[in-house]
Design an enzyme around this catalytic site. Structure first.
Site, short mmCIF file in Angstrom:
data_model
loop_
_atom_site.label_atom_id
_atom_site.label_comp_id
_atom_site.label_asym_id
_atom_site.label_seq_id
_atom_site.Cartn_x
_atom_site.Cartn_y
_atom_site.Cartn_z
N GLU A 25 12.56 25.49 -60.14
CA GLU A 25 11.43 26.53 -59.78
C GLU A 25 11.68 26.72 -58.47
OE1 GLU A 25 8.81 28.24 -61.74
OE2 GLU A 25 10.47 27.39 -63.14
N ASP A 28 16.55 25.38 -68.36
CA ASP A 28 15.56 25.49 -67.53
C ASP A 28 15.87 25.39 -66.11
OD1 ASP A 28 12.71 25.88 -66.90
OD2 ASP A 28 12.15 24.15 -67.74
N ARG A 45 7.88 38.00 -71.31
CA ARG A 45 9.53 38.20 -70.92
C ARG A 45 10.32 38.13 -72.33
NH1 ARG A 45 9.99 33.58 -66.49
NH2 ARG A 45 9.32 32.32 -68.51
N ARG A 77 14.38 36.34 -69.71
CA ARG A 77 14.36 34.72 -69.58
C ARG A 77 15.42 34.24 -70.35
NH1 ARG A 77 14.50 29.79 -69.27
NH2 ARG A 77 12.48 28.40 -68.79
#
Length: 233
Positions: A114, A111, A154, A106
């Site tokens: 999604e 971010d 992760r 990750r």
């Protein structure tokens, strides 16, 4: 008496050689042991166990697939081409051979939108973010800097890649996504930033926002990835 001394000296020398050989073997094994999954990463690899961010442990390896705009599967190739990877030793290319052989990585500090899962629609620009990350990293060698382990098992890592293959010049992938409006600066729990500091990422994000790039072109309709995840829990 002289013969006994000579025999004793030879025995000591042989013992020293044996100890040196064993010690060298242990060091080489630790240094070049292939990390197959998150369970192979001991705590010493992660930032919390290290005193300085300038001396982070890192892993060199190959991106086998990109799952989203901020995560991918990583096949550790210790020693790189110097130890024969990609010319004497091949990275497996089929899914069965890669099973239980890769780490889920990750990207730290950012971010991305999604993607859609289980019938849910993905966020705007999620496909563009994934395509950009794949174009830069997929089927290429990268260096990852483990910072911590997240709740999904992760390895959250700083990630640098090589714009020109096999040369030593590296770039941090995170700012590349943020500068195009394909990711925002992550400010959630356990946030970590490396190698680019948070303050620098925030400036890059502000420039992308002013230029209305990517996600920022949505204006008031922009939903941050963390808010999207909360809404779809």
């Amino acid at each position: 008496m002289q013969n006994q001394r000579n025999e004793y000296s030879i025995s000591l020398r042989n013992l020293s050689y044996i100890i040196l050989t064993i010690s060298t073997g242990i060091v080489i094994h630790r240094k070049f042991r292939r990390i197959k999954d998150i369970e192979d990463l001991s705590s010493r690899f992660f930032r919390g166990q290290q005193k300085s961010l300038t001396k982070l442990n890192s892993l060199y390896g190959y991106v086998t697939s990109v799952g989203d705009g901020d995560n991918f599967r990583f096949y550790h190739t210790p020693g790189g081409r110097l130890l024969g990877w990609h010319w004497l030793r091949k990275v497996p290319s089929n899914r069965n051979a890669l099973k239980n052989e890769t780490l889920s990585i990750r990207l730290s500090g950012i971010d991305a939108p999604e993607s859609g899962y289980f019938g849910k629609l993905g966020q705007p620009f999620s496909l563009e973010a994934k395509q950009f990350l794949a174009r830069k990293l997929e089927h290429r060698s990268v260096r990852v800097y483990p910072l911590h382990r997240d709740q999904y098992n992760r390895a959250v890592c700083g990630v640098t890649y090589y714009p020109i293959r096999w040369l030593f010049f590296k770039r941090d992938i995170g700012p590349q996504l943020v500068s195009r409006g394909l990711a925002v600066v992550y400010e959630g729990a356990n946030s970590s930033y490396y190698p680019t500091e948070k303050s620098v990422l925030m400036k890059i994000q502000e420039t992308a926002r002013k230029r209305k790039l990517g996600m920022h072109s949505l204006g008031n309709k922009l939903e941050l990835p963390k808010d999207y995840k909360k809404r779809n829990k």
